[in-house]
Design a protein around this motif. Sequence first.
Motif, short mmCIF file in Angstrom:
data_model
loop_
_atom_site.label_atom_id
_atom_site.label_comp_id
_atom_site.label_asym_id
_atom_site.label_seq_id
_atom_site.Cartn_x
_atom_site.Cartn_y
_atom_site.Cartn_z
N GLU A 155 95.20 10.83 53.35
CA GLU A 155 95.90 10.64 54.62
C GLU A 155 97.40 10.47 54.41
N ILE A 156 97.76 9.67 53.41
CA ILE A 156 99.18 9.45 53.12
C ILE A 156 99.86 10.76 52.74
N CYS A 157 99.21 11.53 51.86
CA CYS A 157 99.79 12.80 51.42
C CYS A 157 99.95 13.76 52.59
N ALA A 158 98.92 13.87 53.43
CA ALA A 158 98.95 14.82 54.55
C ALA A 158 100.01 14.46 55.57
N THR A 159 100.22 13.17 55.82
CA THR A 159 101.17 12.75 56.86
C THR A 159 102.59 12.58 56.35
N GLU A 160 102.75 12.15 55.09
CA GLU A 160 104.09 11.87 54.58
C GLU A 160 104.65 12.98 53.70
N PRO A 188 103.75 16.62 54.24
CA PRO A 188 103.11 17.82 54.76
C PRO A 188 103.58 19.07 54.02
N GLY A 214 103.57 7.60 49.44
CA GLY A 214 104.27 8.60 50.25
C GLY A 214 105.47 9.17 49.52
N ARG A 232 106.00 13.04 48.17
CA ARG A 232 107.19 13.81 48.58
C ARG A 232 107.97 14.31 47.38
N GLU A 255 89.56 18.76 57.47
CA GLU A 255 90.60 17.76 57.29
C GLU A 255 91.88 18.36 56.71
#
Length: 413
Positions: free
Chosen positions: A109-114, A116, A86, A90, A140
């Motif tokens: 998933e980590i990239c998309a949520t942490e 954005p 994450g 960032r 997705e």
Amino acid sequence: MTIEKRKLKKPEVLAPAGTLEKLKTAIHYGADAVYIGGNAYGLRSRAGNFSYEEMAEGVAYAKEHQAKVYVAANMVTHEGDAKGAGEFFRELRTIGISAVIVSDPALIEICATEAPGLPIHLSTQASATNYETLEFWKEEGLERVVLAREVSMAEVAEIRKNTSIEIEAFIHGAMCISYSGRCTLSNHMSFRDANRGGCSQSCRWKYELYDMPFGTERKTFTDQGIEEPFSMSAVDMSMIEHIPDLVENGVDSLKIEGRMKSIHYVSTVSNVYRAAIDSYVEDPENYVCKQEWIDELWKVAQRELATGFYYQKPSEEEQLFGPRRKIPVYQFVGEVMAYNEETKIATIRQRNHFRVGDEVEFYGPGFHHFHQKVEAMWDEEGEPIDRAPNPMMLLTMPVSQPVAIGDMIRKKK
């Protein structure tokens, strides 16, 4: 009556950049974008992976030249491998990286949520071979899919008809003998995980084949009775003669393999595909693939060249075995660091040995080429020398035509 030219979307030329020097070289020679690796989460642990500071410098250079930088974070994660991802994503977002190339759903998933807002491209490692798969990743939130190298041109056309997500496809460079690069030879033979960045390229080792009837070992031979070592390796890909098919089938980004290759390779291949793509998009009705483009690619080829899976299933002709069928004959010897227009003297940084009397070829962006004989050379103190034997030494020499900083020099071996 004038006939209006067809307007075609120009695909992106995407070049490999294993180091900051290669990044700048690729963009200087026509790449619209480059892909690099960070210090984690990639599949090329032995490439010159970038620190955050180097990424920032690369992004600044790319933006100055209207180009993009993508970061490959395409490893297959085991337990614990995703720790810190994450923060990594960032940081890439803050630096201004244009997109990350990912295969593992956990990292996606980590990239998309942490992180954005940081665009995600699906790596070829994920083996996307049909439009339903591309539609899934579009839903997705991914912006682009790098197709598996096993996809045919007919399948590319079908995929393009049925999805609007961006398509990226490999057009030049090394092929993996395993499906989409997912191989465990290296794990078993050298305890280095190919899917976590440590591939030792076991498929390219030389092997001997044994027949073992009734427990008796016997080496196999060719029809001529000659013992022949072999590898489990494919020849390289080259799609220079098929640019129209790629453009007409709506491929958005044309990808060159080779983050571990030299600046000689990166500059040459970027230069060639830039020229070919520009030529086709400018006037598709009168386009001709020039023989000089094909010849140019052979100057940096390390293996034989073929079209991979695009037009047929590869046969034994697309495998490496026996003696070389075509041997590279050119060697990269120098790079222009400065040029004096009045004296027609160029300052050269040596990359390989060359000497007075050698016939050399200069080349630069935009397909500027010329040959000349090395008439004289001087070292940094201005003393005449008859050869340049020391790696990275600076020297000066007269040139028969104007050159520019970043032009390259090669000679026949």
